[in-house]
Design a protein around this motif. Structure first.
Motif, mmCIF file in Angstrom:
data_model
loop_
_atom_site.group_PDB
_atom_site.id
_atom_site.type_symbol
_atom_site.label_atom_id
_atom_site.label_comp_id
_atom_site.label_asym_id
_atom_site.label_seq_id
_atom_site.Cartn_x
_atom_site.Cartn_y
_atom_site.Cartn_z
ATOM 1 N N LEU A 29 0.825 -1.205 0.000
ATOM 2 C CA LEU A 29 0.000 0.000 0.000
ATOM 3 C C LEU A 29 0.862 1.259 0.000
ATOM 4 O O LEU A 29 0.570 2.222 -0.713
ATOM 5 N N ARG A 34 -1.083 4.582 -1.401
ATOM 6 C CA ARG A 34 -2.516 4.522 -1.096
ATOM 7 C C ARG A 34 -2.713 4.152 0.373
ATOM 8 O O ARG A 34 -2.156 3.182 0.851
ATOM 9 N N ASP A 35 -3.510 4.932 1.056
ATOM 10 C CA ASP A 35 -3.862 4.579 2.420
ATOM 11 C C ASP A 35 -5.378 4.466 2.564
ATOM 12 O O ASP A 35 -5.905 4.340 3.665
ATOM 13 N N ASP A 36 -6.080 4.504 1.433
ATOM 14 C CA ASP A 36 -7.538 4.447 1.438
ATOM 15 C C ASP A 36 -8.077 3.062 1.067
ATOM 16 O O ASP A 36 -9.271 2.882 0.920
ATOM 17 N N LEU A 37 -7.191 2.074 0.938
ATOM 18 C CA LEU A 37 -7.592 0.742 0.514
ATOM 19 C C LEU A 37 -7.573 -0.237 1.683
ATOM 20 O O LEU A 37 -6.771 -0.112 2.600
ATOM 21 N N SER A 38 -8.432 -1.215 1.601
ATOM 22 C CA SER A 38 -8.390 -2.316 2.557
ATOM 23 C C SER A 38 -8.034 -3.584 1.798
ATOM 24 O O SER A 38 -8.170 -3.656 0.572
ATOM 25 N N ASP A 59 -11.207 -0.364 -2.598
ATOM 26 C CA ASP A 59 -11.571 0.931 -2.043
ATOM 27 C C ASP A 59 -13.074 1.026 -1.783
ATOM 28 O O ASP A 59 -13.561 2.054 -1.352
ATOM 29 N N ARG A 60 -13.792 -0.056 -2.017
ATOM 30 C CA ARG A 60 -15.243 -0.061 -1.809
ATOM 31 C C ARG A 60 -15.589 -0.495 -0.389
ATOM 32 O O ARG A 60 -14.854 -1.240 0.236
ATOM 33 N N THR A 67 -15.013 -6.001 9.159
ATOM 34 C CA THR A 67 -13.627 -5.556 9.081
ATOM 35 C C THR A 67 -12.907 -5.797 10.396
ATOM 36 O O THR A 67 -13.525 -5.892 11.458
ATOM 37 N N ASP A 69 -8.717 -4.713 12.000
ATOM 38 C CA ASP A 69 -7.438 -4.066 11.730
ATOM 39 C C ASP A 69 -6.298 -4.931 12.239
ATOM 40 O O ASP A 69 -6.358 -5.460 13.353
ATOM 41 N N THR A 74 -6.477 -2.892 7.157
ATOM 42 C CA THR A 74 -7.849 -3.325 7.388
ATOM 43 C C THR A 74 -8.141 -4.541 6.518
ATOM 44 O O THR A 74 -8.015 -4.476 5.297
#
Length: 119
Positions: A29, A34-38, A59-60, A67, A69, A74
């Motif tokens: 990541l 990117r820090d907006d992805l799981s 990203d959805r 979820t 962490d 995540t």
């Protein structure tokens, strides 16, 4: 008598990421910026044994997603896949023989010869 507040009890998918898998996912990541992805794991029909894992960055946020962490990553599971991966452990191996994410799933009763799918 005690009353437990259900909203305080978090429901998770029951799968875990090892420290090695979380570190590798986090590195990937960061490499992409990117820090907006799981990291999403899904179980889908397919393969010669009937079911196949799909592990990817997403990203959805789907309705009913579960979820958890792990080391800043995540891990997301859709509600239909959750029963299939309850208790599964996702690891990352880096050896001469093999490199990549592996999934150890106590719910899998068998797999195909190539190891691509399970039942």
């Amino acid at each position: 008598m005690t009353v437990q507040d259900e909203s305080a009890t978090a429901t998770t998918h029951g799968a875990t990421l090892t420290d090695a898998a979380a570190a590798k996912a986090k590195a990937l990541l960061e490499q992409e910026g990117r820090d907006d992805l799981s990291l999403r794991i899904a179980v889908q029909p397919g393969g010669c044994a009937g079911l196949r894992y799909n592990l990817f960055f997403d990203d959805r946020a789907l309705d009913g997603d579960l979820t958890a962490d792990f080391g800043g990553v995540t891990l997301t599971v859709d509600r239909m896949s959750a029963p299939y991966i309850q208790g599964a452990s996702i690891d990352f191996v880096d050896t001469i023989e093999k490199q990549g994410f592996t999934i150890d799933n106590p719910n899998a009763t068998g797999s195909c010869a190539c190891g691509d799918s399970f039942n």
